[in-house]
Enzyme design. Structure first.
Site, PDB file in Angstrom:
ATOM      1  N   ILE A 172      -5.237  22.821   5.822  1.00 21.04           N
ATOM      2  CA  ILE A 172      -5.827  23.829   6.607  1.00 21.04           C
ATOM      3  C   ILE A 172      -7.265  24.016   5.928  1.00 21.04           C
ATOM      4  O   ILE A 172      -7.393  24.098   4.855  1.00 21.04           O
ATOM      5  CB  ILE A 172      -4.905  24.907   6.645  1.00 21.04           C
ATOM      6  N   ALA A 173      -8.203  24.138   6.829  1.00 18.31           N
ATOM      7  CA  ALA A 173      -9.554  24.199   6.484  1.00 18.31           C
ATOM      8  C   ALA A 173     -10.349  25.160   7.527  1.00 18.31           C
ATOM      9  O   ALA A 173      -9.928  24.872   8.563  1.00 18.31           O
ATOM     10  CB  ALA A 173     -10.115  23.113   6.100  1.00 18.31           C
ATOM     11  N   GLU A 179       1.306  21.921  -0.505  1.00 19.35           N
ATOM     12  CA  GLU A 179       0.925  21.542  -2.000  1.00 19.35           C
ATOM     13  C   GLU A 179      -0.479  22.271  -2.262  1.00 19.35           C
ATOM     14  O   GLU A 179      -1.319  22.227  -1.428  1.00 19.35           O
ATOM     15  CB  GLU A 179       0.867  20.274  -2.271  1.00 19.35           C
ATOM     16  N   ASN A 238      -6.045  28.558  -6.150  1.00 16.42           N
ATOM     17  CA  ASN A 238      -6.975  28.674  -4.810  1.00 16.42           C
ATOM     18  C   ASN A 238      -6.444  29.992  -4.458  1.00 16.42           C
ATOM     19  O   ASN A 238      -5.283  29.896  -3.642  1.00 16.42           O
ATOM     20  CB  ASN A 238      -6.565  27.637  -3.936  1.00 16.42           C
ATOM     21  N   TYR A 240      -0.583  31.697   2.125  1.00 18.17           N
ATOM     22  CA  TYR A 240       1.025  31.078   2.155  1.00 18.17           C
ATOM     23  C   TYR A 240       1.856  32.264   1.797  1.00 18.17           C
ATOM     24  O   TYR A 240       2.880  32.168   2.694  1.00 18.17           O
ATOM     25  CB  TYR A 240       0.997  29.970   1.227  1.00 18.17           C
TER      26      TYR A 240
HETATM   27  C1  LIG Z   1      -7.646  28.588   2.385  1.00 18.73           C
HETATM   28  C2  LIG Z   1      -8.441  29.069   3.811  1.00 18.73           C
HETATM   29  C3  LIG Z   1      -8.074  28.190   5.050  1.00 18.73           C
HETATM   30  C4  LIG Z   1      -8.125  30.529   3.862  1.00 18.73           C
HETATM   31  O1  LIG Z   1      -9.010  31.040   4.775  1.00 18.73           O
HETATM   32  P1  LIG Z   1      -9.850  32.480   4.625  1.00 18.73           P
HETATM   33  O2  LIG Z   1     -10.662  32.641   5.670  1.00 18.73           O
HETATM   34  O3  LIG Z   1     -10.550  32.416   3.247  1.00 18.73           O
HETATM   35  O4  LIG Z   1      -8.726  33.408   4.352  1.00 18.73           O
HETATM   36  P2  LIG Z   1      -8.395  34.896   5.255  1.00 18.73           P
HETATM   37  O5  LIG Z   1      -9.900  35.453   5.478  1.00 18.73           O
HETATM   38  O6  LIG Z   1      -7.763  34.567   6.748  1.00 18.73           O
HETATM   39  O7  LIG Z   1      -7.434  35.364   4.077  1.00 18.73           O
HETATM   40  C5  LIG Z   1      -6.322  34.925   3.760  1.00 18.73           C
HETATM   41  C6  LIG Z   1      -5.713  35.849   2.799  1.00 18.73           C
HETATM   42  O8  LIG Z   1      -6.502  35.335   1.343  1.00 18.73           O
HETATM   43  C7  LIG Z   1      -6.943  36.611   0.783  1.00 18.73           C
HETATM   44  N1  LIG Z   1      -7.929  36.271   0.267  1.00 18.73           N
HETATM   45  C8  LIG Z   1      -9.404  35.679   1.071  1.00 18.73           C
HETATM   46  N2  LIG Z   1     -10.202  35.465  -0.068  1.00 18.73           N
HETATM   47  C9  LIG Z   1      -9.716  35.671  -1.018  1.00 18.73           C
HETATM   48  C10 LIG Z   1     -10.106  35.514  -2.345  1.00 18.73           C
HETATM   49  N3  LIG Z   1     -11.519  35.011  -2.759  1.00 18.73           N
HETATM   50  N4  LIG Z   1      -9.332  35.874  -3.378  1.00 18.73           N
HETATM   51  C11 LIG Z   1      -8.219  36.257  -3.181  1.00 18.73           C
HETATM   52  N5  LIG Z   1      -7.809  36.594  -1.904  1.00 18.73           N
HETATM   53  C12 LIG Z   1      -8.334  36.215  -0.904  1.00 18.73           C
HETATM   54  C13 LIG Z   1      -7.082  37.552   2.038  1.00 18.73           C
HETATM   55  O9  LIG Z   1      -7.153  38.875   1.623  1.00 18.73           O
HETATM   56  C14 LIG Z   1      -5.790  37.409   2.829  1.00 18.73           C
HETATM   57  O10 LIG Z   1      -4.618  37.925   2.429  1.00 18.73           O
HETATM   58  P3  LIG Z   1      -3.952  38.916   3.061  1.00 18.73           P
HETATM   59  O11 LIG Z   1      -3.576  38.595   4.559  1.00 18.73           O
HETATM   60  O12 LIG Z   1      -2.871  39.116   2.186  1.00 18.73           O
HETATM   61  O13 LIG Z   1      -4.974  39.936   3.172  1.00 18.73           O
HETATM   62  C15 LIG Z   1      -9.951  28.860   3.564  1.00 18.73           C
HETATM   63  O14 LIG Z   1     -10.236  29.657   2.390  1.00 18.73           O
HETATM   64  C16 LIG Z   1     -10.449  27.502   3.401  1.00 18.73           C
HETATM   65  O15 LIG Z   1     -10.681  26.855   4.112  1.00 18.73           O
HETATM   66  N6  LIG Z   1     -10.756  26.942   1.938  1.00 18.73           N
HETATM   67  C17 LIG Z   1     -11.136  25.670   1.834  1.00 18.73           C
HETATM   68  C18 LIG Z   1     -10.025  24.696   2.058  1.00 18.73           C
HETATM   69  C19 LIG Z   1      -8.563  24.783   1.412  1.00 18.73           C
HETATM   70  O16 LIG Z   1      -8.683  25.272   0.062  1.00 18.73           O
HETATM   71  N7  LIG Z   1      -7.621  24.786   1.967  1.00 18.73           N
HETATM   72  C20 LIG Z   1      -6.170  25.148   1.470  1.00 18.73           C
HETATM   73  C21 LIG Z   1      -5.654  23.774   0.859  1.00 18.73           C
HETATM   74  S1  LIG Z   1      -4.180  23.795   0.193  1.00 18.73           S
END
Ligand SMILES: CC(C)(COP(=O)(O)OP(=O)(O)OC[C@H]1O[C@@H](n2cnc3c(N)ncnc32)[C@H](O)[C@@H]1OP(=O)(O)O)[C@@H](O)C(=O)NCCC(=O)NCCS
Length: 177
Positions: free
Chosen positions: A88-89, A122, A127, A134
């Site tokens: 997911i990204a 996984e 992260n 999740y």
């Molecule tokens: C993982 C990913 C899809 C999450 O999307 P995001 O836009 O960053 O996350 P969201 O804004 O939707 O927030 C999701 C949750 O993470 C939390 N969060 C966001 N950034 C954070 C950070 N830097 N540290 C801690 N928590 C964080 C949010 O508060 C939220 O939690 P909540 O629902 O309890 O409030 C995105 O960061 C991404 O594309 N990352 C790179 C690819 C990756 O690592 N994918 C997962 C592989 S396992």
């Protein structure tokens, strides 16, 4: 990548998003988002093969001034009721705005509609955004693989956590987010 669309979206005060199944025409954009998210990028061809191999692929689209732009995606492989979230990204420009939760929730519904009863994944132990995402959607930790992921150059390897969600009670009806 700073797309012409983002300043306009900031000015509008937010992004209107929707989730739909992935199409062959999305593959280039999905490969771009993957490349900006992970060290080992998937090619357009690899993404296309996943679509043709009937993986469950959902893309998140955001409304632009004219048309729409793909801002994120989720891909799962489904075998005999067990699904694995391969990735997911989100486009880095759209992260941290709460867009990942509706994407993954809708994706879990797609997996359920396709016959999935459990969804495994996984994730690297450090992260934080992914782990919060999740856990917030009900995934629980079922295992740990020591030193599974390479660290930054010169840094220690990182553990992988394996997580699982039970989809059997999930309402698979698509919703508008
Ligand atoms: C993982 C990913 C899809 C999450 O999307 P995001 O836009 O960053 O996350 P969201 O804004 O939707 O927030 C999701 C949750 O993470 C939390 N969060 C966001 N950034 C954070 C950070 N830097 N540290 C801690 N928590 C964080 C949010 O508060 C939220 O939690 P909540 O629902 O309890 O409030 C995105 O960061 C991404 O594309 N990352 C790179 C690819 C990756 O690592 N994918 C997962 C592989 S396992």
């Amino acid at each position: 990548m700073l797309h012409w669309f983002w300043p306009w979206a900031w000015w509008m005060g937010g992004l209107a998003t929707a989730i739909r199944p992935g199409l062959i025409s999305d593959c280039e954009r999905l490969a771009d988002i993957h490349a900006s998210s992970f060290a080992h990028a998937w090619s357009r061809h690899e993404v296309e093969q996943m679509l043709l191999d009937r993986h469950v692929i959902d893309v998140q689209v955001s409304q632009a001034l004219i048309g729409e732009i793909v801002t994120g995606f989720a891909i799962s492989r489904l075998v005999m009721g067990e699904a694995e979230l391969l990735t997911i990204a989100l486009d880095p420009e759209t992260r941290g705005r709460g867009l990942a939760k509706p994407l993954l929730a809708a994706h879990a519904q797609s997996v359920r509609r396709a016959g999935g009863e459990t969804l495994f994944l996984e994730v690297a132990e450090d992260n934080a955004p992914a782990l919060a995402l999740y856990r917030g959607l009900g995934f629980s930790e079922i295992g740990r693989r020591k030193g599974y992921y390479p660290g930054e150059p010169g840094a220690a390897r990182r553990d992988a956590l394996t997580m699982r969600a039970d989809l059997s009670g999930l309402d698979p009806t698509p919703r508008f987010w």
